[in-house]
Design a protein around this motif. Sequence first.
Motif, PDB file in Angstrom:
ATOM      1  N   PHE A  34       0.837  -1.211   0.000  1.00 15.23           N
ATOM      2  CA  PHE A  34       0.000   0.000   0.000  1.00 15.23           C
ATOM      3  C   PHE A  34       0.868   1.256   0.000  1.00 15.23           C
ATOM      4  O   PHE A  34       0.607   2.204  -0.754  1.00 15.23           O
ATOM      5  CB  PHE A  34      -0.928  -0.029   1.216  1.00 15.23           C
ATOM      6  N   SER A  50     -15.071   4.331   4.529  1.00 13.11           N
ATOM      7  CA  SER A  50     -14.203   3.151   4.563  1.00 13.11           C
ATOM      8  C   SER A  50     -14.680   2.150   3.516  1.00 13.11           C
ATOM      9  O   SER A  50     -15.872   2.031   3.237  1.00 13.11           O
ATOM     10  CB  SER A  50     -14.225   2.529   5.958  1.00 13.11           C
ATOM     11  N   PHE A  91      -9.707  -6.688   3.462  1.00 13.58           N
ATOM     12  CA  PHE A  91      -8.826  -5.525   3.547  1.00 13.58           C
ATOM     13  C   PHE A  91      -9.699  -4.275   3.616  1.00 13.58           C
ATOM     14  O   PHE A  91     -10.556  -4.081   2.763  1.00 13.58           O
ATOM     15  CB  PHE A  91      -7.907  -5.470   2.328  1.00 13.58           C
ATOM     16  N   ILE A 123      -9.801  -0.191   3.686  1.00 11.24           N
ATOM     17  CA  ILE A 123      -9.042   1.010   3.323  1.00 11.24           C
ATOM     18  C   ILE A 123      -9.800   2.239   3.815  1.00 11.24           C
ATOM     19  O   ILE A 123     -11.017   2.351   3.614  1.00 11.24           O
ATOM     20  CB  ILE A 123      -8.840   1.085   1.800  1.00 11.24           C
ATOM     21  N   ILE A 136      -4.559   1.045   5.372  1.00  9.99           N
ATOM     22  CA  ILE A 136      -5.191  -0.221   4.992  1.00  9.99           C
ATOM     23  C   ILE A 136      -4.959  -1.182   6.145  1.00  9.99           C
ATOM     24  O   ILE A 136      -3.896  -1.170   6.778  1.00  9.99           O
ATOM     25  CB  ILE A 136      -4.612  -0.782   3.671  1.00  9.99           C
TER      26      ILE A 136
END
Length: 164
Positions: free
Chosen positions: A27, A48, A60, A62, A69
């Motif tokens: 990331f 989100s 996951f 983010i 992340i």
Amino acid sequence: MLLPRPLSRAIDHVPLGVVQRVVDAVFHRALQQHPDLFDRLGSQAEKSFRFTPADLDLSFVIHPARRTIRAYRKDKAPPVSSAVSGPMLMLLALLEGRIDGDAVFFSRSLTVTGDMEAMLALRNGLDDCGFDLPADLSGLAGPFAQPFRRVGELVRQRALVGIV
């Protein structure tokens, strides 16, 4: 196309802390390569987003505004504004813009839930970035960058055969 079962089982057994370190590195590299990644999100950047590979026991999350992340086991993933689920290789192909998101959504190969406006804003931002994962991530391999990139391109080419 799903990840080969032996590979997905192996990934599922990697400790979450190790997964998080790898995800953080990838990331961070993506943000270095594409600093404007979240610029088009506007107010949607406060939301989100969860990406859940159907063939892994991982999710996951983010947070664009925070530039973070976080990796979770599927059953421990928190609620989010918007979520996408589908095979890992399909999610990566979408990230790179190599397949049509609308087509895979309407074919039911991909599930999108939550705030559709936020997800559309994220998708539009990703479309503008021009991700090329082997090229973008090869720098993480240090002196092995070129072989890493070539192997990544071969893996991608082979994986896309089952998707596009």
